[in-house]
Design an enzyme around this catalytic site. Structure first.
Site, short mmCIF file in Angstrom:
data_model
loop_
_atom_site.label_atom_id
_atom_site.label_comp_id
_atom_site.label_asym_id
_atom_site.label_seq_id
_atom_site.Cartn_x
_atom_site.Cartn_y
_atom_site.Cartn_z
N GLU A 142 1.92 0.75 -2.55
CA GLU A 142 0.91 -0.30 -2.55
C GLU A 142 0.22 -0.31 -1.19
O GLU A 142 0.87 -0.39 -0.15
CB GLU A 142 1.54 -1.67 -2.82
CG GLU A 142 2.00 -1.87 -4.25
CD GLU A 142 0.88 -2.34 -5.18
OE1 GLU A 142 -0.26 -2.50 -4.69
OE2 GLU A 142 1.16 -2.55 -6.37
N ASP A 201 -7.42 0.39 -9.65
CA ASP A 201 -7.03 0.72 -8.28
C ASP A 201 -6.45 2.14 -8.19
O ASP A 201 -5.94 2.66 -9.19
CB ASP A 201 -6.03 -0.30 -7.74
CG ASP A 201 -4.77 -0.45 -8.60
OD1 ASP A 201 -4.91 -0.65 -9.83
OD2 ASP A 201 -3.66 -0.37 -8.06
#
Length: 251
Positions: free
Chosen positions: A97, A149
């Site tokens: 992340e 993303d």
């Protein structure tokens, strides 16, 4: 908690994880953006039982690397999706992340120091696990239409130049023949077959349906980010064809 990556700056133990399920070696490295206002908010969410999610690593905007789940364990970062026909992407992947507010904040750039940290961590992971370049993916690749993303600003080309990820220079956008939602026929079936061969989860039915459009958008977002519109123009199709031709025979 042990450190799998020797250059970790911090450790925070996530709570949402488990054992990997019946898979062989880890063979996917997945990139995400956090899509939250800042890194501390993201860290709290990724370590919160209520969220139901987690990741192996979190990389702050200043380049700090945080490990949250041992690589040997199954983090909850990928969710529903598939790659190469396998719907349990979490069991075969490591998730990173990257702190970035994402599309809702206008896709802010990834700072250089942060991307350098991404590169060093990714190089270490793909070397230790022998992960092929074409299996370094974005969340949007495995979950088209649901996830977007790490987004069009993520520098896949630079990662590839440094030995991480699969990339060729996208073919320039020009006018000419294209396929779009609502069309059908053998050319659409051929497009779907190429997308599926690369790894995307798309049904080969000859119909340019909503799912096919979402997969084309996901492909464009990763490999032809100058225009993400879900239309299979000559640039998109030729770029896909060249990517397939450039895959190693043992991929």
């Amino acid at each position: 908690m042990r450190s799998d990556y020797p250059h970790c700056d911090e450790h925070y133990q996530a709570v949402n994880f488990g054992q990997r399920r019946g898979h062989g070696p880890i063979d996917i490295l997945m990139m995400h953006y956090t899509g939250m206002e800042d890194g501390e908010a993201a860290r709290r969410w990724l370590c919160c039982e209520e969220s139901g999610v987690s990741c192996h690593y979190l990389i702050h905007e200043d380049g700090r690397v945080v490990q949250m789940v041992d690589e040997s364990l199954r983090a909850h970062h990928a969710g529903a999706g598939s790659w190469m026909g396998d719907e349990d992407v979490n069991s075969r992947s490591i998730g990173i992340e990257i702190v970035n507010a994402g599309h809702e904040a206008g896709l802010p750039p990834f700072p250089e120091v942060q991307m350098q940290a991404v590169l060093k961590l990714a190089q270490n992971i793909v070397e230790r696990h022998a992960i092929p370049a074409a299996r370094v993916l974005g969340h949007s690749d495995t979950a088209p239409g649901r996830k977007v993303d790490p987004g069009e600003n993520f520098d896949w080309a630079w990662l590839a130049q440094n030995g991480v990820s699969h990339w060729i220079e996208p073919v320039p956008i020009t006018s000419g023949t294209f396929f779009q939602e609502g069309e059908a026929g053998e050319p659409v079936e051929a497009l779907q077959s190429m997308l599926a061969l690369y790894g995307y989860g798309v049904e080969i039915n000859g119909l340019f349906d909503g799912r096919t459009k979402a997969v084309v958008e996901a492909f464009q977002r990763h490999f032809r980010p100058a225009l993400v519109d879900g239309v299979a123009d000559a640039s998109t199709i030729t770029t896909l064809h060249r990517l397939l031709k450039s895959l190693p025979a043992t991929q």
